[in-house]
Design a protein around this motif. Structure first.
Motif, PDB file in Angstrom:
ATOM      1  N   LYS A  19      17.175  83.113  49.779  1.00  0.00           N
ATOM      2  CA  LYS A  19      17.948  82.291  50.494  1.00  0.00           C
ATOM      3  C   LYS A  19      17.187  81.152  51.260  1.00  0.00           C
ATOM      4  O   LYS A  19      17.353  80.106  51.443  1.00  0.00           O
ATOM      5  N   ALA A  20      16.131  81.797  52.188  1.00  0.00           N
ATOM      6  CA  ALA A  20      15.374  81.098  52.982  1.00  0.00           C
ATOM      7  C   ALA A  20      14.172  80.005  52.322  1.00  0.00           C
ATOM      8  O   ALA A  20      14.178  78.903  52.379  1.00  0.00           O
ATOM      9  N   VAL A  21      13.748  80.835  51.137  1.00  0.00           N
ATOM     10  CA  VAL A  21      13.048  79.918  50.216  1.00  0.00           C
ATOM     11  C   VAL A  21      13.679  78.645  49.845  1.00  0.00           C
ATOM     12  O   VAL A  21      13.374  77.694  49.681  1.00  0.00           O
ATOM     13  N   GLN A  22      14.724  78.846  49.152  1.00  0.00           N
ATOM     14  CA  GLN A  22      15.804  77.791  48.450  1.00  0.00           C
ATOM     15  C   GLN A  22      16.231  76.770  49.596  1.00  0.00           C
ATOM     16  O   GLN A  22      15.957  75.511  49.265  1.00  0.00           O
ATOM     17  N   ASN A  23      16.593  77.200  50.892  1.00  0.00           N
ATOM     18  CA  ASN A  23      16.622  76.229  51.954  1.00  0.00           C
ATOM     19  C   ASN A  23      15.348  75.423  52.026  1.00  0.00           C
ATOM     20  O   ASN A  23      15.267  74.291  52.267  1.00  0.00           O
ATOM     21  N   ALA A  24      14.374  76.152  52.230  1.00  0.00           N
ATOM     22  CA  ALA A  24      12.974  75.366  52.392  1.00  0.00           C
ATOM     23  C   ALA A  24      12.711  74.592  51.236  1.00  0.00           C
ATOM     24  O   ALA A  24      12.123  73.457  51.697  1.00  0.00           O
ATOM     25  N   LEU A  25      12.824  74.856  50.034  1.00  0.00           N
ATOM     26  CA  LEU A  25      12.588  74.118  48.799  1.00  0.00           C
ATOM     27  C   LEU A  25      13.487  72.533  48.988  1.00  0.00           C
ATOM     28  O   LEU A  25      12.772  71.702  48.782  1.00  0.00           O
ATOM     29  N   GLY A  26      14.597  73.128  49.504  1.00  0.00           N
ATOM     30  CA  GLY A  26      15.624  71.834  49.765  1.00  0.00           C
ATOM     31  C   GLY A  26      15.090  70.795  50.657  1.00  0.00           C
ATOM     32  O   GLY A  26      15.034  69.873  50.518  1.00  0.00           O
ATOM     33  N   SER A  27      14.444  71.263  51.746  1.00  0.00           N
ATOM     34  CA  SER A  27      14.019  70.582  52.801  1.00  0.00           C
ATOM     35  C   SER A  27      12.845  69.953  52.442  1.00  0.00           C
ATOM     36  O   SER A  27      12.554  68.712  52.993  1.00  0.00           O
ATOM     37  N   LEU A  28      11.968  70.294  51.547  1.00  0.00           N
ATOM     38  CA  LEU A  28      10.812  69.883  51.044  1.00  0.00           C
ATOM     39  C   LEU A  28      11.300  68.647  49.939  1.00  0.00           C
ATOM     40  O   LEU A  28      10.311  68.196  49.387  1.00  0.00           O
ATOM     41  N   GLY A  29      12.393  68.550  49.787  1.00  0.00           N
ATOM     42  CA  GLY A  29      12.869  67.555  48.702  1.00  0.00           C
ATOM     43  C   GLY A  29      12.961  67.822  46.994  1.00  0.00           C
ATOM     44  O   GLY A  29      13.146  67.094  46.381  1.00  0.00           O
ATOM     45  N   PHE A  30      12.864  69.424  46.845  1.00  0.00           N
ATOM     46  CA  PHE A  30      13.033  69.913  45.504  1.00  0.00           C
ATOM     47  C   PHE A  30      14.669  69.853  45.304  1.00  0.00           C
ATOM     48  O   PHE A  30      15.228  70.931  45.920  1.00  0.00           O
ATOM     49  N   SER A  31      15.181  69.116  44.563  1.00  0.00           N
ATOM     50  CA  SER A  31      16.622  69.251  44.379  1.00  0.00           C
ATOM     51  C   SER A  31      16.736  70.051  42.930  1.00  0.00           C
ATOM     52  O   SER A  31      15.670  70.429  42.182  1.00  0.00           O
TER      53      SER A  31
END
Lengths: 80, 80
Positions: A19-31
């Motif tokens: 979940k943390a990785v998923q949120n980090a990917l979102g923050s980095l702009g990966f949709s």
């Protein structure tokens, strides 16, 4: 022989690391990331020439040490 | 699409986690273990239908977040 082992969380077990990785990917702009699950990958070199015996030994290692079978699944691949 | 990612330490990089597993296996009576290397296994579900685009996106994720390319290699498999 070489054993390749994947240890993954069972379906339904919460995966805060994923979940943390998923949120980090979102923050980095990966949709478009729907879910992330993180597991372990372990490579073991064995001085055993019989694939069946090697698989049996690694099965024991997974049961006793490498995986927590209450919440984790494991899969074993034996290669030369 | 589902992406399966393996992140492993590069050859020559010390792997204390793998070493600890190796020692623990020895203590548990598993003989014949020559080396243990531990890596990460990550599964990502993407709402992307084009395999090429999915692979490109995951490549970016590995470079930016999932792998430390100074000391780690990664490999990506795209499945339906």
């Amino acid at each position: 022989m070489k054993a390749k082992i994947h240890v993954t969380l069972k379906q339904g077990v919460l995966d805060p690391q994923g979940k943390a990785v998923q949120n980090a990917l979102g923050s980095l702009g990966f949709s478009g990331v729907e879910s992330v699950r993180q597991g372990k990958y372990i490579e073991i070199d064995l001085n055993e020439t019989d694939a069946e015996l090697a698989k049996g030994a690694v099965e024991g290692m997974c049961q006793k040490l490498l995986a927590n079978t209450v919440i984790e699944n494991y899969s074993i691949e034996i290669a030369d």
